[in-house]
Enzyme design. Structure first.
Site, PDB file in Angstrom:
ATOM      1  N   CYS A 112       0.817  -1.225   0.000  1.00 27.54           N
ATOM      2  CA  CYS A 112       0.000   0.000   0.000  1.00 27.54           C
ATOM      3  C   CYS A 112       0.847   1.271   0.000  1.00 27.54           C
ATOM      4  O   CYS A 112       0.319   2.372  -0.170  1.00 27.54           O
ATOM      5  CB  CYS A 112      -0.949   0.004   1.183  1.00 27.54           C
ATOM      6  SG  CYS A 112      -2.042  -1.423   1.194  1.00 27.54           S
ATOM      7  N   HIS A 241      -3.227   7.240   1.854  1.00 29.88           N
ATOM      8  CA  HIS A 241      -3.625   5.876   1.487  1.00 29.88           C
ATOM      9  C   HIS A 241      -4.957   5.592   2.172  1.00 29.88           C
ATOM     10  O   HIS A 241      -5.148   5.909   3.349  1.00 29.88           O
ATOM     11  CB  HIS A 241      -2.566   4.872   1.943  1.00 29.88           C
ATOM     12  CG  HIS A 241      -3.027   3.455   1.848  1.00 29.88           C
ATOM     13  ND1 HIS A 241      -3.592   2.951   0.701  1.00 29.88           N
ATOM     14  CD2 HIS A 241      -3.055   2.447   2.766  1.00 29.88           C
ATOM     15  CE1 HIS A 241      -3.934   1.687   0.908  1.00 29.88           C
ATOM     16  NE2 HIS A 241      -3.608   1.360   2.152  1.00 29.88           N
ATOM     17  N   ASN A 271     -10.020  -0.305   0.061  1.00 28.01           N
ATOM     18  CA  ASN A 271      -8.555  -0.225   0.084  1.00 28.01           C
ATOM     19  C   ASN A 271      -7.995  -0.864  -1.195  1.00 28.01           C
ATOM     20  O   ASN A 271      -7.949  -2.089  -1.313  1.00 28.01           O
ATOM     21  CB  ASN A 271      -8.018  -0.943   1.327  1.00 28.01           C
ATOM     22  CG  ASN A 271      -6.492  -0.897   1.421  1.00 28.01           C
ATOM     23  OD1 ASN A 271      -5.809  -0.527   0.470  1.00 28.01           O
ATOM     24  ND2 ASN A 271      -5.960  -1.289   2.564  1.00 28.01           N
TER      25      ASN A 271
HETATM   26  N1  ACO Z   1     -17.772  -8.074  10.723  1.00 29.71           N
HETATM   27  C1  ACO Z   1     -18.164  -8.238  12.002  1.00 29.71           C
HETATM   28  N2  ACO Z   1     -17.304  -8.476  13.016  1.00 29.71           N
HETATM   29  C2  ACO Z   1     -16.013  -8.546  12.710  1.00 29.71           C
HETATM   30  C3  ACO Z   1     -15.523  -8.404  11.397  1.00 29.71           C
HETATM   31  C4  ACO Z   1     -16.469  -8.169  10.383  1.00 29.71           C
HETATM   32  N3  ACO Z   1     -16.130  -7.978   9.090  1.00 29.71           N
HETATM   33  N4  ACO Z   1     -14.180  -8.527  11.404  1.00 29.71           N
HETATM   34  C5  ACO Z   1     -13.828  -8.743  12.671  1.00 29.71           C
HETATM   35  N5  ACO Z   1     -14.934  -8.770  13.468  1.00 29.71           N
HETATM   36  C6  ACO Z   1     -14.997  -8.981  14.901  1.00 29.71           C
HETATM   37  C7  ACO Z   1     -13.792  -9.680  15.472  1.00 29.71           C
HETATM   38  O1  ACO Z   1     -13.891 -11.065  15.327  1.00 29.71           O
HETATM   39  C8  ACO Z   1     -13.841  -9.236  16.916  1.00 29.71           C
HETATM   40  O2  ACO Z   1     -14.791 -10.028  17.581  1.00 29.71           O
HETATM   41  P1  ACO Z   1     -14.572 -10.461  19.126  1.00 29.71           P
HETATM   42  O3  ACO Z   1     -14.532  -9.154  19.897  1.00 29.71           O
HETATM   43  O4  ACO Z   1     -15.762 -11.301  19.406  1.00 29.71           O
HETATM   44  O5  ACO Z   1     -13.269 -11.199  19.161  1.00 29.71           O
HETATM   45  C9  ACO Z   1     -14.404  -7.812  16.849  1.00 29.71           C
HETATM   46  O6  ACO Z   1     -15.042  -7.717  15.556  1.00 29.71           O
HETATM   47  C10 ACO Z   1     -13.346  -6.738  16.966  1.00 29.71           C
HETATM   48  O7  ACO Z   1     -12.260  -7.073  16.094  1.00 29.71           O
HETATM   49  P2  ACO Z   1     -11.031  -6.131  15.934  1.00 29.71           P
HETATM   50  O8  ACO Z   1     -10.061  -6.773  14.983  1.00 29.71           O
HETATM   51  O9  ACO Z   1     -10.532  -5.699  17.275  1.00 29.71           O
HETATM   52  O10 ACO Z   1     -11.732  -4.867  15.222  1.00 29.71           O
HETATM   53  P3  ACO Z   1     -11.112  -3.488  14.856  1.00 29.71           P
HETATM   54  O11 ACO Z   1     -11.909  -2.399  15.456  1.00 29.71           O
HETATM   55  O12 ACO Z   1      -9.625  -3.466  15.045  1.00 29.71           O
HETATM   56  O13 ACO Z   1     -11.404  -3.403  13.296  1.00 29.71           O
HETATM   57  C11 ACO Z   1     -10.183  -3.673  11.275  1.00 29.71           C
HETATM   58  C12 ACO Z   1     -10.857  -4.377  12.436  1.00 29.71           C
HETATM   59  C13 ACO Z   1     -11.259  -2.913  10.503  1.00 29.71           C
HETATM   60  C14 ACO Z   1      -9.552  -4.718  10.381  1.00 29.71           C
HETATM   61  C15 ACO Z   1      -9.130  -2.686  11.807  1.00 29.71           C
HETATM   62  O14 ACO Z   1      -8.316  -3.308  12.748  1.00 29.71           O
HETATM   63  C16 ACO Z   1      -8.272  -2.115  10.728  1.00 29.71           C
HETATM   64  O15 ACO Z   1      -8.733  -1.426   9.840  1.00 29.71           O
HETATM   65  N6  ACO Z   1      -6.957  -2.351  10.794  1.00 29.71           N
HETATM   66  C17 ACO Z   1      -6.033  -1.833   9.830  1.00 29.71           C
HETATM   67  C18 ACO Z   1      -6.133  -2.660   8.588  1.00 29.71           C
HETATM   68  C19 ACO Z   1      -5.418  -2.029   7.452  1.00 29.71           C
HETATM   69  O16 ACO Z   1      -5.310  -0.843   7.351  1.00 29.71           O
HETATM   70  N7  ACO Z   1      -4.948  -2.900   6.571  1.00 29.71           N
HETATM   71  C20 ACO Z   1      -4.334  -2.478   5.396  1.00 29.71           C
HETATM   72  C21 ACO Z   1      -2.945  -2.006   5.621  1.00 29.71           C
HETATM   73  S1  ACO Z   1      -2.236  -1.539   4.183  1.00 29.71           S
HETATM   74  C22 ACO Z   1      -1.654  -2.914   3.353  1.00 29.71           C
HETATM   75  O17 ACO Z   1      -0.489  -3.039   3.218  1.00 29.71           O
HETATM   76  C23 ACO Z   1      -2.512  -3.911   2.735  1.00 29.71           C
END
Ligand code: ACO
Length: 314
Positions: A112, A241, A271
Site C-alpha cells: 500500500c 492511502h 482499500n
Molecule cells: N464483521 C463483524 N465483526 C467482525 C468483522 C467483520 N467484518 N471482522 C472482525 N470482526 C470482529 C472480530 O472477530 C472481533 O470479535 P470479538 O470481539 O468477538 O473477538 C471484533 O469484531 C473486533 O475485532 P477487531 O479486529 O478488534 O476490530 P477493529 O476495530 O480493530 O477493526 C479492522 C478491524 C477494521 C480490520 C481494523 O483493525 C483495521 O482497519 N486495521 C487496519 C487494517 C489495514 O489498514 N490494513 C491495510 C494495511 S495496508 C496494506 O499493506 C494492505
C-alpha cells in the site's frame, strides 16, 4: 538550475462491478453497520475478468490525455503493484507495449506504500536529469489475493488503478519525500503463500496493523512538516492511502489538520493498495477541489511494513 518533478496529468480507472457491504452480508458473518463504523467503507469495485495491466492501461491513458503527452514522449514507466499479472515480465513492460511507448519500464512492490515509493523514485530520476517525462502508476487486483471467507480482510480490499504523469519543471513540483521499511513486521500483514507456485491469501492482525499505521503515519507527517519547515496550515490537501477512515482521522487529528482538508474515497473505493492515493488524487483534481499551486501531502503504509510520504506543490 534545480529541476522539480511536477505532476502534469492524473488519471484513474475502476472496474464496473460494485460489491456493496450488503452484498458481503450474504456470504460473510458481517453487517453493513459494522463495516461502515469500523472502516468507513460502503462499497468497493472488484474485477470480473480484467487484469492489473488492463486497469493500469485505462488509468494511464486518462493521465496522458490530461497531460497532453503522447506515449512516444514517455521516458520511463514505474508501475507500483502487489498483484502483478505474471511473475515475469513486469506488468509495467506489458503496459509499455499496450500504450505504444518505447521506454524502460519496471514494477515496484511496496504494497500500500507502493505509490509513494514509486513517486519518490521518479523524483530522483527527474531531479538528476536522467528523464523528463515519467509515468507513475498504481494498479491492483487485490481481489485475487483476498480470502473471501475471511471477514477481517474481505471487507477491506478492492481493485482499481491510478496514474500520474510527472514532468521536469524548473519552478515547482515535489518538495520532499521520505521512505521507511521495517521487515520485522512480516507476520502482522502478509500473504501466506508457500513458495512461488502458491498464490496464497492476505493474513492480517488488524488491530496491530491499525495501531502501527496510526503511529508511523502520524510520526511521518510531523517529520515531513518539520523537514520542510512548515506547519499543517500550509497543507491544502492530505491525500492519504485509503485503508481505514479511523486511521486517516487519527493522523489528521495528530497534525491538527481538519478532515475538510482530506481527500477521502474509502467509502466507494475501499482499500485499493498501491492504487488508492493516485485514485483519490484524480478524484480531487477532476472534481475541482485540488487546484494548481495547492500543497499536497501523500502518505501510505503497506504490509510487512513499508511506509512513506511525498509533499508536492501541485
Ligand atoms: N464483521 C463483524 N465483526 C467482525 C468483522 C467483520 N467484518 N471482522 C472482525 N470482526 C470482529 C472480530 O472477530 C472481533 O470479535 P470479538 O470481539 O468477538 O473477538 C471484533 O469484531 C473486533 O475485532 P477487531 O479486529 O478488534 O476490530 P477493529 O476495530 O480493530 O477493526 C479492522 C478491524 C477494521 C480490520 C481494523 O483493525 C483495521 O482497519 N486495521 C487496519 C487494517 C489495514 O489498514 N490494513 C491495510 C494495511 S495496508 C496494506 O499493506 C494492505
Amino acid at each position: 538550475m534545480k529541476r522539480f518533478a511536477r505532476i502534469i496529468g492524473t488519471g484513474s480507472y475502476l472496474p464496473s462491478k460494485i460489491v456493496t457491504n450488503l452484498d458481503l452480508e450474504k456470504t460473510l458473518d458481517t453487517t453493513d453497520e459494522w463495516i461502515t463504523a469500523r472502516t468507513g467503507i460502503k462499497e468497493r469495485r472488484i474485477v470480473t475478468d480484467e487484469s492489473t495491466c488492463d486497469l493500469a492501461l485505462e488509468a494511464s491513458k486518462n493521465a496522458l490525455e490530461m497531460a497532453e503527452i503522447s506515449p512516444s514522449k514517455i521516458d520511463l514507466i514505474i508501475l507500483a503493484t502487489t498483484t502483478p499479472d505474471k511473475i515475469f515480465p513486469a506488468t509495467a513492460t506489458m503496459l509499455q507495449d499496450r500504450l505504444g511507448a518505447s521506454c524502460p519500464a519496471f514494477d515496484l512492490q511496496a504494497v500500500c506504500a507502493g505509490f509513494v515509493f514509486a513517486l519518490s523514485t521518479a523524483q530522483q530520476y527527474i531531479e538528476n536529469g536522467s528523464f523528463k517525462n515519467i509515468l507513475v502508476v498504481g494498479s491492483e487486483t487485490m481481489s485475487k489475493i483476498v480470502d473471501w471467507n475471511d471477514r477481517s480482510t474481505a471487507i477491506l480490499f478492492a481493485d482499481g488503478a491510478g496514474a500520474v504523469l510527472i514532468s521536469s519543471d524548473n519552478a515547482t513540483g515535489i518538495k520532499h519525500s521520505k521512505l521507511y521499511s521495517d521487515g520485522s513486521f512480516l507476520s502482522s500483514l502478509h500473504v501466506n503463500n508457500n513458495g512461488i507456485n502458491d498464490l496464497g491469501t492476505i493474513e492480517m492482525l488488524g488491530n496491530e496493523v491499525f495501531k502501527i499505521a496510526v503511529n508511523r503515519l502520524s510520526d511521518l507527517a510531523e517529520e515531513t512538516l518539520k523537514d520542510c519547515n512548515m506547519t499543517s496550515d500550509e497543507i491544502t490537501w492530505m491525500v492519504p492511502h485509503q485503508a481505514n477512515i479511523r486511521i486517516i482521522k487519527a493522523v489528521a487529528k495528530r497534525i491538527n489538520l481538519p478532515m475538510s482538508k482530506v481527500i477521502q474515497t474509502l467509502d466507494t473505493h475501499g482499500n485499493t493498495s498501491a492504487a488508492s492515493i493516485p485514485l483519490a488524487l484524480d478524484v480531487g483534481v477532476r472534481d475541482g477541489r485540488i487546484k494548481k499551486g495547492d500543497m499536497l501531502l501523500f502518505e501510505g503504509i503497506g504490509g510487512g511494513f513499508s511506509w512513506g510520504s511525498v509533499l508536492v506543490e501541485y
